[in-house]
Design a protein around this motif. Structure first.
Motif, mmCIF file in Angstrom:
data_model
loop_
_atom_site.group_PDB
_atom_site.id
_atom_site.type_symbol
_atom_site.label_atom_id
_atom_site.label_comp_id
_atom_site.label_asym_id
_atom_site.label_seq_id
_atom_site.Cartn_x
_atom_site.Cartn_y
_atom_site.Cartn_z
ATOM 1 N N LYS A 26 2.867 14.941 -11.119
ATOM 2 C CA LYS A 26 3.544 14.048 -10.179
ATOM 3 C C LYS A 26 2.946 14.201 -8.789
ATOM 4 C CE LYS A 26 7.337 17.258 -9.070
ATOM 5 N NZ LYS A 26 8.805 17.406 -9.013
ATOM 6 N N LEU A 27 3.014 13.129 -8.034
ATOM 7 C CA LEU A 27 2.571 13.160 -6.656
ATOM 8 C C LEU A 27 3.671 13.739 -5.785
ATOM 9 C CD1 LEU A 27 0.927 9.646 -6.379
ATOM 10 C CD2 LEU A 27 -0.267 11.820 -6.131
ATOM 11 N N ASN A 28 3.299 14.641 -4.909
ATOM 12 C CA ASN A 28 4.241 15.224 -3.967
ATOM 13 C C ASN A 28 4.037 14.548 -2.618
ATOM 14 O OD1 ASN A 28 5.995 16.819 -2.516
ATOM 15 N ND2 ASN A 28 4.581 18.546 -2.381
ATOM 16 N N LEU A 29 4.735 13.434 -2.409
ATOM 17 C CA LEU A 29 4.543 12.665 -1.187
ATOM 18 C C LEU A 29 5.226 13.304 0.016
ATOM 19 C CD1 LEU A 29 4.939 9.034 -2.567
ATOM 20 C CD2 LEU A 29 2.878 10.399 -2.283
ATOM 21 N N THR A 30 5.978 14.364 -0.209
ATOM 22 C CA THR A 30 6.631 15.050 0.899
ATOM 23 C C THR A 30 5.906 16.345 1.254
ATOM 24 O OG1 THR A 30 8.142 16.225 -0.602
ATOM 25 C CG2 THR A 30 8.872 14.095 0.268
ATOM 26 N N SER A 31 4.672 16.472 0.776
ATOM 27 C CA SER A 31 3.921 17.698 1.053
ATOM 28 C C SER A 31 3.668 17.867 2.552
ATOM 29 C CB SER A 31 2.597 17.720 0.284
ATOM 30 O OG SER A 31 1.855 16.557 0.524
ATOM 31 N N THR A 32 3.577 16.757 3.274
ATOM 32 C CA THR A 32 3.528 16.807 4.737
ATOM 33 C C THR A 32 4.273 15.586 5.257
ATOM 34 O OG1 THR A 32 1.552 15.443 5.042
ATOM 35 C CG2 THR A 32 1.205 17.795 4.666
ATOM 36 N N GLU A 73 4.711 11.163 3.870
ATOM 37 C CA GLU A 73 5.915 10.348 3.747
ATOM 38 C C GLU A 73 5.842 9.128 4.651
ATOM 39 O OE1 GLU A 73 10.717 11.149 3.422
ATOM 40 O OE2 GLU A 73 9.385 12.700 4.194
ATOM 41 N N LYS A 74 5.366 9.326 5.874
ATOM 42 C CA LYS A 74 5.271 8.219 6.822
ATOM 43 C C LYS A 74 4.247 7.185 6.361
ATOM 44 C CE LYS A 74 6.628 10.922 10.883
ATOM 45 N NZ LYS A 74 6.176 11.501 12.169
ATOM 46 N N MET A 75 3.082 7.663 5.948
ATOM 47 C CA MET A 75 2.028 6.737 5.554
ATOM 48 C C MET A 75 2.370 6.013 4.262
ATOM 49 S SD MET A 75 -0.200 6.464 7.849
ATOM 50 C CE MET A 75 -0.781 7.311 9.321
ATOM 51 N N ASN A 76 3.089 6.666 3.379
ATOM 52 C CA ASN A 76 3.494 5.990 2.152
ATOM 53 C C ASN A 76 4.405 4.809 2.464
ATOM 54 O OD1 ASN A 76 3.356 5.954 -0.784
ATOM 55 N ND2 ASN A 76 5.538 6.429 -0.729
ATOM 56 N N LYS A 77 5.297 4.956 3.449
ATOM 57 C CA LYS A 77 6.140 3.838 3.865
ATOM 58 C C LYS A 77 5.289 2.688 4.411
ATOM 59 C CE LYS A 77 10.241 6.603 5.007
ATOM 60 N NZ LYS A 77 11.136 7.074 6.105
ATOM 61 N N ILE A 94 3.534 0.879 1.479
ATOM 62 C CA ILE A 94 4.490 0.026 0.759
ATOM 63 C C ILE A 94 4.749 -1.251 1.539
ATOM 64 C CG2 ILE A 94 6.901 -0.150 0.001
ATOM 65 C CD1 ILE A 94 6.739 2.852 -0.678
ATOM 66 N N TYR A 95 4.924 -1.115 2.860
ATOM 67 C CA TYR A 95 5.168 -2.293 3.696
ATOM 68 C C TYR A 95 3.978 -3.256 3.631
ATOM 69 C CZ TYR A 95 6.292 -5.153 7.766
ATOM 70 O OH TYR A 95 6.573 -6.211 8.597
ATOM 71 N N MET A 96 2.763 -2.720 3.703
ATOM 72 C CA MET A 96 1.574 -3.573 3.655
ATOM 73 C C MET A 96 1.475 -4.288 2.320
ATOM 74 S SD MET A 96 -1.126 -1.037 5.626
ATOM 75 C CE MET A 96 -2.457 -2.223 5.878
ATOM 76 N N GLU A 97 1.795 -3.584 1.244
ATOM 77 C CA GLU A 97 1.784 -4.200 -0.084
ATOM 78 C C GLU A 97 2.780 -5.345 -0.164
ATOM 79 O OE1 GLU A 97 0.933 -4.673 -4.213
ATOM 80 O OE2 GLU A 97 -0.089 -3.393 -2.744
ATOM 81 N N GLN A 98 3.956 -5.155 0.424
ATOM 82 C CA GLN A 98 5.013 -6.165 0.367
ATOM 83 C C GLN A 98 4.751 -7.344 1.298
ATOM 84 O OE1 GLN A 98 8.404 -3.720 1.295
ATOM 85 N NE2 GLN A 98 8.780 -3.163 -0.848
ATOM 86 N N HIS A 99 3.872 -7.183 2.280
ATOM 87 C CA HIS A 99 3.583 -8.235 3.254
ATOM 88 C C HIS A 99 2.103 -8.590 3.237
ATOM 89 C CE1 HIS A 99 7.429 -6.578 4.622
ATOM 90 N NE2 HIS A 99 7.648 -7.752 5.184
ATOM 91 N N ILE A 100 1.552 -8.634 2.036
ATOM 92 C CA ILE A 100 0.113 -8.848 1.879
ATOM 93 C C ILE A 100 -0.335 -10.213 2.407
ATOM 94 C CG2 ILE A 100 0.263 -9.804 -0.467
ATOM 95 C CD1 ILE A 100 -2.232 -8.115 -1.148
ATOM 96 N N ALA A 101 0.560 -11.200 2.434
ATOM 97 C CA ALA A 101 0.201 -12.543 2.892
ATOM 98 C C ALA A 101 0.557 -12.778 4.356
ATOM 99 C CB ALA A 101 0.887 -13.597 2.025
ATOM 100 N N ASP A 102 1.078 -11.755 5.030
ATOM 101 C CA ASP A 102 1.508 -11.913 6.421
ATOM 102 C C ASP A 102 0.465 -11.364 7.381
ATOM 103 O OD1 ASP A 102 3.852 -12.904 5.376
ATOM 104 O OD2 ASP A 102 4.917 -10.994 5.525
ATOM 105 N N LEU A 138 3.067 -1.639 12.188
ATOM 106 C CA LEU A 138 2.800 -0.510 11.297
ATOM 107 C C LEU A 138 3.035 0.823 12.001
ATOM 108 C CD1 LEU A 138 -0.469 -1.782 9.565
ATOM 109 C CD2 LEU A 138 1.877 -1.926 8.711
ATOM 110 N N SER A 139 2.641 0.917 13.253
ATOM 111 C CA SER A 139 2.822 2.170 13.986
ATOM 112 C C SER A 139 4.304 2.466 14.202
ATOM 113 C CB SER A 139 2.081 2.135 15.322
ATOM 114 O OG SER A 139 2.593 1.112 16.164
ATOM 115 N N ARG A 140 5.117 1.416 14.384
ATOM 116 C CA ARG A 140 6.559 1.642 14.524
ATOM 117 C C ARG A 140 7.162 2.170 13.227
ATOM 118 N NH1 ARG A 140 6.402 -3.156 17.631
ATOM 119 N NH2 ARG A 140 7.070 -4.403 15.840
ATOM 120 N N ILE A 141 6.677 1.666 12.081
ATOM 121 C CA ILE A 141 7.172 2.155 10.786
ATOM 122 C C ILE A 141 6.860 3.643 10.628
ATOM 123 C CG2 ILE A 141 6.854 1.975 8.274
ATOM 124 C CD1 ILE A 141 6.268 -1.018 8.729
#
Length: 285
Positions: free
Chosen positions: A166-172, A176-180, A183-191, A198-201
């Motif tokens: 398993k991936l440990n996304l909370t290792s640093t 965790e921040k970059m994974n968010k 995900i946002y970029m994937e969900q807004h691929i057409a925007d 992105l920096s605010r996220i």
């Protein structure tokens, strides 16, 4: 790990993990002495043990294991490691010490596995270890390439054959921040997603965010968004009958810019890439 990811996430993570920089310290076969014992708090490197005979123990964190002949054990860097004998019938083992880092992180901090697996083809692994030992001692200009190739195969086999990965996304906090952000970029691929958004996220200053994002992904934010779009476009070209203009619209891009971006990313024009689809055989005649 695989089933919880979409295609873009799998593509990112397989490329990200492959960036691991390896450094082989030692490789050998040893019939250990009765006095073989040590404790290594927060060990800085990985230990790989392939047990061929005898008995003893290894400890990882607060868990103690008693390897059997035919077992392959990984003691991951960053963990408290200990080992020792339990009788006169001591371990005979192939072993190596190595580091595998992605930036400042250890590979097996990011990718967590169970520590042990039963080797499916032990004689093949013996041969590979003998080669690794020989290359690690060789003065040949290509010996490092050969040794790292074998070590990389060891790591890939260990991951593929492991029962718990398993991936440990909370290792640093960065993970965790970059994974968010991803995900946002994937969900807004057409925007038209801005760096400020992105920096605010990620809760970073925009100037710091760009550097942190590039260290994490290997891309600038714009390059990574174009990478996502080209992966999505490849999927649409291969699995749908949408024309190139419709695909560009679906990705929120002007046709000319989309075509240029796709060629830069893949080396193909969109129509030429679609021509790579396997031709179906018409059996109606």
């Amino acid at each position: 790990m695989k089933n919880g990811m979409n295609a873009s996430e799998r593509t990112f993570w397989k490329k990200y993990l492959a960036k691991a920089k390896l450094d082989l310290s030692y490789a050998a076969y040893t019939k250990v002495q009765k006095s073989w014992t040590d404790e290594n708090p927060v060990c800085a490197f990985n230990r790989l043990y392939f047990i061929r005979e005898g008995e003893g123990y290894v400890r990882i964190g607060d868990q103690t294991y008693y390897p059997k002949p035919g077992d392959l054990y990984l003691l991951p860097a960053g963990s408290d490691q200990a080992y020792g004998t339990i009788s006169d019938n001591t371990f005979g083992k192939y072993w190596c010490h190595f580091s595998a880092k992605i930036g400042d992180l250890d590979l097996f901090q990011i990718l967590q596995t169970s520590p042990c697996l039963k080797v499916q083809n032990p004689e093949e692994l013996v041969t590979a270890f003998e080669q690794l030992i020989a290359y690690s001692q060789s003065e040949s200009l290509t010996s490092e390439f050969r040794a790292y190739s074998i070590l990389m195969t060891f790591i890939a086999d260990f991951i593929e054959q492991n029962q718990s990965v398993k991936l440990n996304l909370t290792s640093t906090p960065t993970f965790e921040k970059m994974n968010k952000v991803l995900i946002y970029m994937e969900q807004h691929i057409a925007d038209n997603v801005s760096v400020d958004t992105l920096s605010r996220i990620a809760h970073y200053h925009p100037n710091y965010f760009i550097n942190a994002f590039k260290q994490f992904t290997g891309y600038s934010p714009i390059q990574y968004m174009n990478h996502l779009r080209s992966e999505k476009a490849k999927d649409l070209l291969m699995t749908t009958e949408l024309n190139v203009s419709q695909i560009a619209d679906a990705l929120g891009m002007e046709l000319s810019y989309f075509s240029r971006m796709f060629r830069e990313q893949t080396g193909f024009k969109p129509t030429a890439f679609r021509d790579l689809r396997p031709k179906t055989i018409d059996n109606s005649e």
